[in-house]
Motif scaffolding. Structure first.
Motif, mmCIF file in Angstrom:
data_model
loop_
_atom_site.group_PDB
_atom_site.id
_atom_site.type_symbol
_atom_site.label_atom_id
_atom_site.label_comp_id
_atom_site.label_asym_id
_atom_site.label_seq_id
_atom_site.Cartn_x
_atom_site.Cartn_y
_atom_site.Cartn_z
ATOM 1 N N LEU A 7 24.797 38.060 -10.014
ATOM 2 C CA LEU A 7 25.445 38.951 -8.778
ATOM 3 C C LEU A 7 25.081 38.336 -7.604
ATOM 4 C CD1 LEU A 7 23.567 42.206 -9.896
ATOM 5 C CD2 LEU A 7 26.042 41.756 -9.889
ATOM 6 N N ASN A 8 24.215 37.352 -7.334
ATOM 7 C CA ASN A 8 24.017 36.450 -6.052
ATOM 8 C C ASN A 8 24.961 35.180 -5.835
ATOM 9 O OD1 ASN A 8 22.169 38.334 -5.059
ATOM 10 N ND2 ASN A 8 20.578 37.179 -6.126
ATOM 11 N N SER A 9 25.885 34.877 -7.088
ATOM 12 C CA SER A 9 26.634 33.782 -7.210
ATOM 13 C C SER A 9 27.574 33.850 -6.375
ATOM 14 C CB SER A 9 26.943 33.378 -8.633
ATOM 15 O OG SER A 9 27.840 34.589 -8.813
ATOM 16 N N ASN A 10 28.388 32.733 -5.669
ATOM 17 C CA ASN A 10 29.509 32.411 -4.813
ATOM 18 C C ASN A 10 30.732 33.160 -5.723
ATOM 19 O OD1 ASN A 10 27.917 31.308 -2.804
ATOM 20 N ND2 ASN A 10 28.141 29.277 -3.264
ATOM 21 N N LEU A 11 30.862 32.785 -6.911
ATOM 22 C CA LEU A 11 31.798 33.442 -7.569
ATOM 23 C C LEU A 11 31.831 34.785 -7.665
ATOM 24 C CD1 LEU A 11 34.305 32.908 -9.550
ATOM 25 C CD2 LEU A 11 32.648 32.745 -11.613
ATOM 26 N N TYR A 12 30.730 35.448 -8.002
ATOM 27 C CA TYR A 12 30.674 36.901 -8.072
ATOM 28 C C TYR A 12 31.176 37.684 -6.655
ATOM 29 C CZ TYR A 12 29.031 41.618 -8.101
ATOM 30 O OH TYR A 12 28.878 42.858 -8.087
ATOM 31 N N THR A 13 30.722 36.881 -5.259
ATOM 32 C CA THR A 13 31.007 37.300 -4.187
ATOM 33 C C THR A 13 32.387 37.117 -4.098
ATOM 34 O OG1 THR A 13 28.984 36.603 -3.327
ATOM 35 C CG2 THR A 13 30.455 36.931 -1.788
ATOM 36 N N ALA A 14 33.071 35.998 -4.231
ATOM 37 C CA ALA A 14 34.511 35.818 -3.984
ATOM 38 C C ALA A 14 35.250 36.901 -4.757
ATOM 39 C CB ALA A 14 34.863 34.508 -4.634
ATOM 40 N N LEU A 15 34.775 37.164 -6.025
ATOM 41 C CA LEU A 15 35.643 38.053 -6.859
ATOM 42 C C LEU A 15 35.506 39.417 -6.313
ATOM 43 C CD1 LEU A 15 34.778 37.010 -10.580
ATOM 44 C CD2 LEU A 15 37.056 36.532 -9.377
ATOM 45 N N ARG A 16 34.177 39.868 -5.624
ATOM 46 C CA ARG A 16 33.914 41.093 -5.074
ATOM 47 C C ARG A 16 35.096 41.131 -3.961
ATOM 48 N NH1 ARG A 16 29.874 42.853 -1.824
ATOM 49 N NH2 ARG A 16 28.915 40.934 -2.004
ATOM 50 N N TYR A 17 35.098 40.137 -3.063
ATOM 51 C CA TYR A 17 36.103 40.036 -1.724
ATOM 52 C C TYR A 17 37.502 40.216 -2.247
ATOM 53 C CZ TYR A 17 32.445 39.774 1.917
ATOM 54 O OH TYR A 17 31.690 39.902 2.701
ATOM 55 N N LEU A 18 37.872 39.777 -3.270
ATOM 56 C CA LEU A 18 39.159 39.637 -3.724
ATOM 57 C C LEU A 18 39.471 41.010 -4.407
ATOM 58 C CD1 LEU A 18 41.254 37.382 -4.187
ATOM 59 C CD2 LEU A 18 40.644 37.432 -6.745
ATOM 60 N N TYR A 19 38.681 41.725 -4.932
ATOM 61 C CA TYR A 19 38.915 43.204 -5.252
ATOM 62 C C TYR A 19 39.040 44.140 -3.965
ATOM 63 C CZ TYR A 19 37.335 48.023 -6.427
ATOM 64 O OH TYR A 19 37.306 49.163 -6.583
ATOM 65 N N TYR A 20 38.132 43.827 -3.092
ATOM 66 C CA TYR A 20 38.244 44.602 -1.682
ATOM 67 C C TYR A 20 39.695 44.468 -1.137
ATOM 68 C CZ TYR A 20 33.069 45.041 -2.094
ATOM 69 O OH TYR A 20 31.952 45.444 -2.754
ATOM 70 N N PHE A 21 40.023 43.207 -0.951
ATOM 71 C CA PHE A 21 41.351 42.992 -0.390
ATOM 72 C C PHE A 21 42.544 43.374 -1.176
ATOM 73 C CE2 PHE A 21 39.136 38.888 1.496
ATOM 74 C CZ PHE A 21 38.765 39.468 2.483
ATOM 75 N N LEU A 22 42.653 43.222 -2.428
ATOM 76 C CA LEU A 22 43.580 43.596 -3.454
ATOM 77 C C LEU A 22 43.871 45.042 -3.215
ATOM 78 C CD1 LEU A 22 45.630 43.349 -5.514
ATOM 79 C CD2 LEU A 22 43.840 43.304 -7.100
ATOM 80 N N THR A 23 42.614 45.953 -3.568
ATOM 81 C CA THR A 23 42.716 47.207 -3.667
ATOM 82 C C THR A 23 43.130 47.762 -2.394
ATOM 83 O OG1 THR A 23 40.932 47.222 -4.863
ATOM 84 C CG2 THR A 23 41.379 49.411 -4.144
ATOM 85 N N THR A 24 42.279 47.575 -1.102
ATOM 86 C CA THR A 24 42.817 48.012 0.219
ATOM 87 C C THR A 24 44.135 47.666 0.563
ATOM 88 O OG1 THR A 24 40.516 47.629 1.104
ATOM 89 C CG2 THR A 24 41.950 48.008 2.700
#
Length: 234
Positions: A7-24
């Protein structure tokens, strides 16, 4: 422990932001479906400018919702895309619609005039109208982020935008040039960028303007109101 590391990894953070950008971004496109229907069915000609103008009217509240969502993401590092998008849409609907209709009407007028004078050989006059269009674009680029942050009237959007243009002209010009750069990338890779294009631009502008908003908040408190949108939980 392993789950915490993930959960604290850079990959998880990147995927989370990718989800935010895509969904919005998809929500923004959905709200603007009328424009895309017109774009793919009506020729892009001067004669059809009224049709395109009417199709673009829903874009105003959609932009307010998009900037609101990206403002939440910049400040809180997280987002509930559906909830935050439609909260921004509802809270800013009236003001954003009035502001956008004014901006859209003025933009159509100056673009049509620029095209008219260009076809008549008056290139200098056409350039002047084109520069007015750029100024209107910068006003929109300032106005919608302000709607996302402050409770503000349409009149005060323009007053504040004039002050911001005067005090932070280089920053706003830099934002405009960055948007143009994004547009060039979009032109080169339309299939990939289409899914993230609008949310990425809104995120960049909200992040770029954070320091400016903090500086202006106290100075514009009497104009914009003391309540800052998106910083309090429901």
């Amino acid at each position: 422990m392993k789950n915490k590391n993930i959960l604290n990894s850079n990959l998880y953070t990147a995927l989370r932001y990718l989800y935010y950008f895509l969904t919005t971004n998809l929500l923004f496109l959905l709200v603007n479906m009328l424009f895309f229907v017109v774009f793919f069915s009506v020729p892009l000609l001067v004669e059809n400018v009224l049709i395109y103008s009417l199709a673009l009217i829903p874009t105003g509240p959609a932009l307010a919702a998009l900037f609101f969502s990206m403002g939440v993401l910049v400040r809180q590092k997280s987002l509930v895309p559906l909830k935050d998008f439609f909260r921004g849409y509802k809270d800013n609907l009236k003001v954003s619609l009035v502001f956008w209709v004014i901006q859209l009407t003025l933009s159509v007028i100056v673009l049509v005039d620029a095209f008219y004078f260009y076809t008549k050989g008056s290139v200098l006059v056409a350039i002047i109208f084109a520069l007015v269009f750029v100024l209107l674009a910068i006003f929109s680029m300032i106005g919608f982020p302000m709607l996302a942050i402050f409770e503000i009237t349409v009149a005060n959007i323009y007053r504040s935008a004039v002050v911001i243009m005067w005090r932070y002209f280089r920053k706003q010009l830099g934002n405009l040039l960055t948007i143009i750069a994004f547009a060039v990338i979009f032109y080169a890779f339309p299939s990939e960028m289409f899914l993230f294009f609008f949310s990425l631009i809104a995120f960049y502008i909200m992040r770029s303007n954070q320091t400016m908003f903090i500086d202006l908040e106290s100075q514009f408190s009497q104009i914009n109101g003391s309540y800052e949108r998106g910083t309090h939980d429901d």
